[in-house]
Design an enzyme around this catalytic site. Structure first.
Site, short mmCIF file in Angstrom:
data_model
loop_
_atom_site.label_atom_id
_atom_site.label_comp_id
_atom_site.label_asym_id
_atom_site.label_seq_id
_atom_site.Cartn_x
_atom_site.Cartn_y
_atom_site.Cartn_z
N TRP B 103 0.22 8.52 3.72
CA TRP B 103 0.61 7.14 3.38
C TRP B 103 2.20 6.60 2.82
O TRP B 103 2.47 5.31 3.66
CB TRP B 103 -0.04 6.24 1.94
CG TRP B 103 -1.86 7.08 2.84
CD1 TRP B 103 -2.69 7.77 2.21
CD2 TRP B 103 -2.34 5.72 3.81
NE1 TRP B 103 -3.51 7.56 2.66
CE2 TRP B 103 -3.90 6.29 4.24
CE3 TRP B 103 -2.27 4.60 4.93
CZ2 TRP B 103 -4.62 5.57 5.40
CZ3 TRP B 103 -2.91 4.67 5.74
CH2 TRP B 103 -4.30 5.03 5.75
N ASP B 172 2.75 1.13 -3.36
CA ASP B 172 1.32 0.73 -3.10
C ASP B 172 0.68 1.32 -4.06
O ASP B 172 0.14 2.63 -4.05
CB ASP B 172 1.77 1.31 -1.31
CG ASP B 172 0.52 1.57 -1.37
OD1 ASP B 172 -0.29 1.11 -1.22
OD2 ASP B 172 0.30 2.43 0.11
N LYS B 196 -10.72 -0.24 -2.29
CA LYS B 196 -11.30 0.90 -2.65
C LYS B 196 -11.17 0.08 -4.14
O LYS B 196 -12.62 0.71 -5.03
CB LYS B 196 -10.27 1.63 -2.47
CG LYS B 196 -9.37 2.44 -1.65
CD LYS B 196 -7.97 3.38 -1.84
CE LYS B 196 -7.84 3.09 -0.18
NZ LYS B 196 -8.81 3.89 0.65
#
Lengths: 360, 360
Positions: B103, B172, B196
């Site tokens: 990511w 992030d 999530k």
């Protein structure tokens, strides 16, 4: 549960009751998976067939030819104002716009931050109550495409037929998507936020001519159509709930007869309202009949005070969302695909009563 | 209805049952409005209080100071990879990145299309199983900010504490949002996709230092944080359904004790799993304990064939989503905030049984 009201909101707006009822039934347990659809991975064997089916239905119902790619993208039309320009505008070229009102101007102002733009026709002198014919449109040699807003939700005007131009069309069809056929051969991109005719807010349905799916090294990868096409709209985690409801709405549309059915239905609903307004000596619609929208019927009472009184009293009687957009005032009845004729009839009945009670 | 399964998906993933049950109950009629929440205008008197409350709860629960603006934006983290760089990267400056895995690389590759980037530390030599301390991080004089991925969902590693740097952090936090406190004074932007810990896919929660809310004439208006801040996250039609569920999840979090509760709970759940794995002579986790994720527990059986057999058999026994990400293989149990301890216990029980049945 309270009674279901007549919802004339401009978007988000009324959705088919059967689709909502099914969503309610399945909310805790999608297809006996023991999970809510909201909890299911977008890369799972449960979601992927739903995703594929939705893309296929989106194309089938709108008769999309094979040379177009269907994309389901997060956000709505505002994001597509940016993406269309980033993907299509080449150096030295300009994006031509029909200035038909509020939404066309928003699209143009975003493109102007990305490249050059020009106004091919403006409705300003006509107070945004008219639209051009093909002959009225002036496009320079530098134009790459012509952007049009198929239907102006706020102004209540709609292209009676799509104009012809010597460059490809880019169509924002947000507010009349799936209410009439698209002239695919003339188009490069057709897009729309889904929250009017198709699904809850948070997703855009975009059709891009496949030859235009190209990389541009200087543009963000996430904003390139090619990125999403290469991953079949699963490049990032998509708004799965919206795709699920979209799937239900598309199936519902297909079961009723698809675009031909809804084109006829939109004509019938809007005609009934316009006829009532035109016969009335209390209400008026100032748009020439050729340009009147079949999805957003704007109208006025004799004065602004009565306009306000109208939507406030209507609200109390279960007719919601009739206040005109803050930019233009007045009144507006949005009558998208899921709006039933009985709601239009209820509105007309209320309008009759209100006129009788409030005549000078 | 089938039995609710144990859902270890990495996202979209399990949501609090009480929130889903309430959504089901209200689906056709939100607050006696006679409309589904999905059908209600984002500019209505029904939606606006929900929107305001959600923004306020998002700040309250994460102890966000007044000098940060909370934004609810369409899409998820992938879109924020673009927006962070467009908003923060000034000419002549670079964005520094901790290369912690999949990511982080995605975030960096988007920023590299927008401006200059540099790698302040890379976990490549350590096979992405470790993370840097503050002293390991090398930042050039041209760095504008340091981007870190708080938790790598795929690799199963997590910063045990946020690093200190002489430039502001951009975090992030997609996969450990609301599981631990944020060092606000050190940050310029903290963002995460909601799918999530917080809501269904299709919305990002973003916190931006207010002094950074500035116009940039050459950037698309839709991609500027200032645009959305000026409109209190109602510049365009927002994904109202996601905001509604987010509202429910935040209230549920608050009722249980907020971030302190979930921080302790994440530690307990992950510790139980790691202790079982470490004691086992069948399963293994190759990450040094300091860097192990408290939200995504990756593990391996003795070989790849058994890994596949594991998640396939687990699926049949109502333990879903345990297949590792296709990029790294193996197995992964995602145990976000809504994952209950009974599901962790069920997983351990299954792991015991599977090990006994499959030992060489």
């Amino acid at each position: 549960m309270s009674k279901r009201i007549h919802n004339f909101c401009a978007g988000p707006c009324t959705l088919p009751l059967s689709v909502l009822e099914n969503a309610q039934k399945e909310l805790l347990d999608f297809q006996n998976s023991g999970m809510s659809l909201m909890e299911i991975s977008h890369r799972s064997k449960i979601f992927e067939p739903l995703h594929e089916e939705t893309l296929a239905l989106a194309c089938e119902i709108l008769a999309v030819p094979d040379d177009f790619q269907c994309l389901l993208l997060p956000g709505g039309a505002s994001q597509q104002f940016v993406m269309t320009a980033i993907n299509l505008l080449e150096d030295g070229k300009t994006a031509a716009f029909i200035d038909s009102g509020h939404w066309a101007q928003k699209a143009q102002s975003e493109a102007a931050r990305i490249g050059e733009t020009e106004i091919a026709w403006s409705g300003k002198d006509k107070n945004y109550r008219e639209l051009p014919t093909s002959n009225d449109i002036k496009i320079s040699d530098r134009a790459r495409y012509l952007h049009i807003t198929s239907n102006e939700t706020i102004g209540g005007i709609q292209f009676p037929k799509y104009p012809e131009a010597r460059v490809p069309l880019v169509i924002d069809a947000s507010s009349d998507f799936y209410t009439r056929p698209i002239p695919w051969d003339a188009c490069d991109i057709v897009y729309g936020g889904a929250q009017k005719n198709l699904a809850p807010a948070g997703i855009a349905v975009v059709f891009v001519r496949k030859t235009l799916l190209q990389d541009k090294k200087t543009a963000p990868k996430f904003l390139l159509y090619k990125t999403h096409a290469d991953s079949n709209s699963l490049y990032n985690t998509p708004p799965t709930w919206q795709i699920y409801i979209l799937n239900g709405v598309l199936k519902w549309m297909k079961s009723l007869g698809g675009v031909p059915y809804f084109q006829k239905f939109a004509a019938e609903k809007s005609q009934k309202l316009y006829e009532f307004i035109d016969k009335s000596d209390f209400y008026r619609n100032e748009i020439p009949s050729a340009f009147r929208s079949k999805t957003n019927v704007v109208f006025l009472t004799p004065n602004a005070e009565l306009d306000t009184k109208f939507w406030q009293e209507a609200e109390k009687e279960g007719l919601s969302g009739l206040k005109g957009h803050r930019v233009v005032g007045g009144l507006r009845a949005s009558i998208y695909n899921a709006m039933q004729m009985e709601s239009v009839d209820a509105l007309i009945k209320f309008m009759e009563k209100f006129a009788q009670e409030n005549k000078a």
